[in-house]
Write an enzyme that holds these catalytic residues in place. Sequence first.
Site, PDB file in Angstrom:
ATOM      1  N   GLU A 289      67.512 101.884 -26.259  1.00  0.00           N
ATOM      2  CA  GLU A 289      66.817 102.504 -27.386  1.00  0.00           C
ATOM      3  C   GLU A 289      67.328 103.913 -27.652  1.00  0.00           C
ATOM      4  OE1 GLU A 289      62.450 101.306 -28.536  1.00  0.00           O
ATOM      5  OE2 GLU A 289      62.364 103.089 -27.277  1.00  0.00           O
ATOM      6  N   HIS A 310      75.266  83.622  -8.195  1.00  0.00           N
ATOM      7  CA  HIS A 310      75.392  82.172  -8.301  1.00  0.00           C
ATOM      8  C   HIS A 310      75.194  81.700  -9.735  1.00  0.00           C
ATOM      9  CE1 HIS A 310      75.420  81.502  -3.877  1.00  0.00           C
ATOM     10  NE2 HIS A 310      74.842  82.695  -3.918  1.00  0.00           N
ATOM     11  N   LYS A 424      59.409  94.891 -37.802  1.00  0.00           N
ATOM     12  CA  LYS A 424      57.999  95.066 -38.164  1.00  0.00           C
ATOM     13  C   LYS A 424      57.802  94.896 -39.669  1.00  0.00           C
ATOM     14  CE  LYS A 424      57.019  98.327 -34.412  1.00  0.00           C
ATOM     15  NZ  LYS A 424      56.559  99.680 -34.085  1.00  0.00           N
TER      16      LYS A 424
END
Length: 447
Positions: A289, A310, A424
Amino acid sequence: MKNISLNIEKALGAVSKEQVFAQEAKVMACMATLHNGDGAGNDFLGWLRLPSSITDEELTDIENTAKTLREKCEVVVAVGIGGSYLGTRAVVEALNNSFDALQSKRENPVLLYAGNNIGEDYLYELTQLLKGKQFGIINISKSGTTTEPALAFRLLKQQLEEAVGKEEAKHRIVAITDAKKGALRTLADQEGYKTFVIPDNVGGRFSVLTPVGLLPIAVAGYSIRDLVKGAADMEKATDQSVPFADNIAAIYAATRNELYKSGKKIEILANFNPKLHYIAEWWKQLYGESEGKNGKGIFPASVDLTTDLHSMGQWIQDGERTIFESVISVENPDHKVIIPTDEANLDGLNFLAGKRVDEVNKMAELGTQLAHVDGGVPNIKITLPEISAYYIGQLFYFFEKACGISGYILGVNPFNQPGVEAYKKNMFALLNKPGYEKESAAIQARL
């Protein structure tokens, strides 16, 4: 006490030590910009001197509130998202018993989380779990209107009030919010909730050492004084008065930016202790951010080793050479487990008999580092003497300080997040939120 340490020797190859140290003047100028408060985002620098400025009275108030919640509640739900959630979980998961949820005898409440997603099943299962339990809520939101936590709080508040009555519920809800404005501040003042303030000059991803993180961490039973002390000691150790060669925040910032310029576009934070998983989740928000803007920024990723050797280990070893690793190494585990001898030795592991499990883990760590470096993946090593509140406090501040410097080196404002608003706007338009009529029409036309 020792400090955490930084070693860049195995990062050298893609870049040289001379290249890193050639950035001293620029890095220290960025450090000065940070400390002088004359750079981009300078209204969000409250975290910079926060650890050394936290008073005994503030800590005592938080501890007393935590004690009240612990006495009243067997479960406390911390409601928050992003920086209002990740720092707390990073500390609690690191310090908790790995099987905390299955412990039959408890001194402190179970700390659960809500408001960090919009999962209907998650919220249903949480509300079902809380039925018949004595629970409390720590609601963390500067505005009180962020969708995810506001939605969760609405549900939990109603459930708590129905379970214990509105009057008693007031004593089990704590609001951590803006000092003067916002929906949560208004509600807290109307209802008489105990409140703590999120400072205006501290952004969410830097807020773990404010009441945002300190209260739920104290509720979980961990020493916020040790956490703050560790951060304060690292504040001194990375001050602008500390020379570049001795300043681990400055060197980390310089090294990762030199690697970025050399084509290493992805930084993988790796650890060899599963307790550090959420430290990496917190770190990804901090750097992603802060730096990911204006078409720039190292992509922050993480792996838990040896588990991910793995799976992701193949890509790290042999994939596109656009990556470098920063490895958090823990010198001393809390417990000791000795590998036994097995008479049949069908697994072929008798050569390890008598050794500590941690010795095997350390050799896996060293072997992995050598293999990855040989495979063209530069490695930075960050060493913690142990996993404790004190050293996690150091680690938090180290990463925060380096992030501020690194953002300025990159040429971005490390303290804003304009890209977060894009989803948003679309979400509100799709939900036909009042005031979004024009956006709703436009998005429906696209669909």
